[in-house]
Motif scaffolding. Structure first.
Motif, short mmCIF file in Angstrom:
data_model
loop_
_atom_site.label_atom_id
_atom_site.label_comp_id
_atom_site.label_asym_id
_atom_site.label_seq_id
_atom_site.Cartn_x
_atom_site.Cartn_y
_atom_site.Cartn_z
N ASP A 326 -3.54 -11.46 85.19
CA ASP A 326 -3.22 -11.18 86.58
C ASP A 326 -4.07 -12.07 87.50
OD1 ASP A 326 -1.37 -9.27 85.89
OD2 ASP A 326 -2.82 -7.62 85.97
N GLU A 327 -3.77 -12.03 88.77
CA GLU A 327 -4.48 -12.89 89.72
C GLU A 327 -5.98 -12.63 89.74
OE1 GLU A 327 -2.81 -12.60 93.59
OE2 GLU A 327 -0.88 -13.49 93.02
N ASN A 328 -6.37 -11.37 89.60
CA ASN A 328 -7.78 -11.00 89.69
C ASN A 328 -8.43 -10.78 88.33
OD1 ASN A 328 -7.69 -10.98 92.57
ND2 ASN A 328 -6.74 -8.95 92.49
N SER A 329 -7.78 -11.24 87.27
CA SER A 329 -8.32 -10.99 85.93
C SER A 329 -9.49 -11.92 85.64
CB SER A 329 -7.24 -11.20 84.87
OG SER A 329 -6.98 -12.58 84.67
N PRO A 330 -10.36 -11.53 84.72
CA PRO A 330 -11.47 -12.41 84.32
C PRO A 330 -10.95 -13.61 83.55
CG PRO A 330 -11.33 -10.54 82.85
CD PRO A 330 -10.34 -10.28 83.95
N ASN A 331 -11.79 -14.66 83.42
CA ASN A 331 -11.42 -15.74 82.52
C ASN A 331 -11.72 -15.32 81.09
OD1 ASN A 331 -14.19 -16.36 81.88
ND2 ASN A 331 -14.34 -17.54 83.78
N ILE A 332 -11.38 -16.15 80.14
CA ILE A 332 -11.49 -15.74 78.74
C ILE A 332 -12.95 -15.52 78.33
CG2 ILE A 332 -11.53 -18.09 77.82
CD1 ILE A 332 -9.80 -14.97 76.26
N ASP A 333 -13.88 -16.26 78.89
CA ASP A 333 -15.30 -16.05 78.58
C ASP A 333 -15.76 -14.68 79.07
OD1 ASP A 333 -15.84 -18.66 77.43
OD2 ASP A 333 -15.66 -19.44 79.46
N GLU A 334 -15.39 -14.35 80.29
CA GLU A 334 -15.76 -13.05 80.86
C GLU A 334 -15.08 -11.91 80.11
OE1 GLU A 334 -16.29 -14.69 85.47
OE2 GLU A 334 -14.35 -13.92 84.75
N LEU A 335 -13.81 -12.11 79.77
CA LEU A 335 -13.08 -11.08 79.03
C LEU A 335 -13.73 -10.81 77.68
CD1 LEU A 335 -10.55 -9.25 78.66
CD2 LEU A 335 -9.44 -11.24 77.60
N SER A 336 -14.03 -11.87 76.93
CA SER A 336 -14.64 -11.71 75.61
C SER A 336 -15.98 -11.01 75.72
CB SER A 336 -14.80 -13.08 74.95
OG SER A 336 -15.37 -12.94 73.65
N LYS A 337 -16.77 -11.39 76.71
CA LYS A 337 -18.08 -10.76 76.90
C LYS A 337 -17.95 -9.27 77.17
CE LYS A 337 -22.32 -11.15 79.66
NZ LYS A 337 -23.00 -11.91 80.76
N ALA A 338 -16.96 -8.90 78.00
CA ALA A 338 -16.76 -7.48 78.32
C ALA A 338 -16.29 -6.70 77.12
CB ALA A 338 -15.74 -7.37 79.47
N ILE A 339 -15.41 -7.29 76.31
CA ILE A 339 -14.93 -6.60 75.11
C ILE A 339 -16.08 -6.41 74.12
CG2 ILE A 339 -13.41 -6.80 73.10
CD1 ILE A 339 -11.46 -8.36 74.89
N VAL A 340 -16.85 -7.45 73.89
CA VAL A 340 -17.98 -7.37 72.96
C VAL A 340 -18.96 -6.29 73.42
CG1 VAL A 340 -20.03 -8.59 72.12
CG2 VAL A 340 -17.79 -9.74 72.11
N GLN A 341 -19.25 -6.26 74.72
CA GLN A 341 -20.17 -5.26 75.25
C GLN A 341 -19.65 -3.85 75.01
OE1 GLN A 341 -23.23 -5.75 76.43
NE2 GLN A 341 -23.49 -3.54 76.66
N SER A 342 -18.35 -3.67 75.19
CA SER A 342 -17.74 -2.36 74.96
C SER A 342 -17.88 -1.94 73.50
CB SER A 342 -16.28 -2.39 75.36
OG SER A 342 -15.65 -1.17 75.10
N VAL A 343 -17.72 -2.89 72.61
CA VAL A 343 -17.86 -2.60 71.18
C VAL A 343 -19.31 -2.23 70.84
CG1 VAL A 343 -17.83 -3.66 68.88
CG2 VAL A 343 -15.89 -3.98 70.44
N LEU A 344 -20.26 -3.02 71.34
CA LEU A 344 -21.65 -2.79 71.01
C LEU A 344 -22.17 -1.46 71.57
CD1 LEU A 344 -23.17 -6.36 71.49
CD2 LEU A 344 -22.47 -5.24 69.36
#
Length: 347
Positions: A326-344
């Motif tokens: 979407d227009e306001n979505s994170p870039n792939i680096d930010e997305l990956s970081k957020a997913i990893v943080q959620s997992v950890l």
């Protein structure tokens, strides 16, 4: 085994114009029938290989999958000063314990362990013992990131089942959200050295264009167990590498003539527990006038996931949800970081 970690589920929409990402035995783009209509399809094996090779480009040392285990092992043995003929005799003997004529999937570290055993016997094949080799085989594990692709996609060794590795990653066959008919590209080639008018060669190849739905599930607990990961840094690197490879990887078929290189258009990613959940797009999406299929596919994907989540109630097990594209979505680096943080945070 008590699960500490959830799964990551990727629901991806990815559009390709003129392309032939995956071919069947007749050299045509693969298809399937969903909801009574023909859809474009890319097999799970095809896209898994693309992801695996992309991991290598990102600095991950891949396992070696080959029927030529003896030749690979022979090179390792020769590096220790053994002559070529003896090295081949030794390697063929060791290979016979694991494979007859099937693909074997081992890391470079595992080849070194097998070579260490042969060296401990002074390269004398008569000293190799079945029970000793079986005990050695039991120690062969993918316990570091050099075996990430083996942990992700699994391994089966029929002659040594103790070496089997359960795949942490599940890929669906990608299929178009809408009805698709393959098209034909008629082409000609001219002879640079001929004065005669007309074509020196004519041919035809099939292609398609489609908006694909891709479903991928990553079992973090299985990944951690297979690789023996202990630190948060190791887990983060493994998951981050996979997410970015998944984002970039595209099957290689006919890319020199069609150049179908496209990243994700939209994705919804869940971090959740419970049963895996795939969308079906049983009713094909229709294109809007001059609007293509993507917009309606995004709306359909969101609606189907929301509906299934509502029906699942507490069994859905959502921990986090992310949207990309979407227009306001994170870039792939930010997305990956957020997913990893959620997992950890599940630790």
């Amino acid at each position: 085994m008590t699960n500490k970690f959830p799964r990551i589920e990727f629901h991806i929409l990815q559009s390709f114009p003129v392309s032939c990402l995956n071919r069947d035995d007749l050299n045509s783009p693969k298809t399937c029938t969903v909801g009574g209509v023909s859809r474009a399809r890319v097999s799970s094996q095809c896209w898994k290989r693309a992801v695996r090779l992309q991991l290598h480009d990102m600095g991950i040392c891949l396992g070696i999958r080959t029927k030529k285990m003896a030749q690979v092992l022979s090179q390792e043995i020769q590096s220790r000063g053994v002559d070529q003929n003896q090295a081949l005799i030794v390697s063929e003997k060791i290979a016979s314990f694991l494979s007859d004529d099937s693909l074997i999937f081992l890391t470079a570290d595992e080849y070194k362990v097998l070579t260490d055993y042969a060296e401990s016997k002074n390269w004398n094949v008569d000293e190799f013992k079945d029970k000793e080799v079986q005990k050695l085989i039991k120690k062969l594990q993918t316990k570091n990131l050099s075996g990430l692709d083996i942990a992700l996609f699994g391994r089966m060794v029929a002659k040594a089942p103790v070496m089997n590795v359960e795949a942490a990653c599940s890929f669906s066959h990608a299929f178009s959200t809408h009805a698709v008919n393959n098209e034909i590209d008629f082409f000609t080639a001219l002879d640079d050295q001929s004065d005669e008018p007309g074509s020196a060669h004519m041919g035809a190849s099939e292609f398609t264009s489609a908006t694909y739905y891709r479903y991928v599930s990553l079992d973090i607990q299985q990944l951690v167990d297979s690789l023996g990961l202990e630190s948060k840094e190791e887990i983060a690197k493994a998951v981050d590498s996979f997410i970015k490879a998944l984002y970039v990887a595209v099957p290689a078929a006919r890319q020199t003539t069609m150049a179908a290189f496209n990243f994700w258009d939209f994705a919804r990613i869940y971090v959740r527990n419970g049963q895996r959940l795939q969308c079906n797009f049983e009713t094909p999406v229709r294109s809007t006038q001059y609007g293509g299929y993507l917009k309606n596919s995004i709306e359909k994907l969101k609606a189907e996931l929301d509906h299934k989540k509502a029906l699942s109630g507490s069994l859905f097990g959502e921990i986090a949800c992310f949207e990309f594209g979407d227009e306001n979505s994170p870039n792939i680096d930010e997305l990956s970081k957020a997913i990893v943080q959620s997992v950890l945070e599940c630790l």
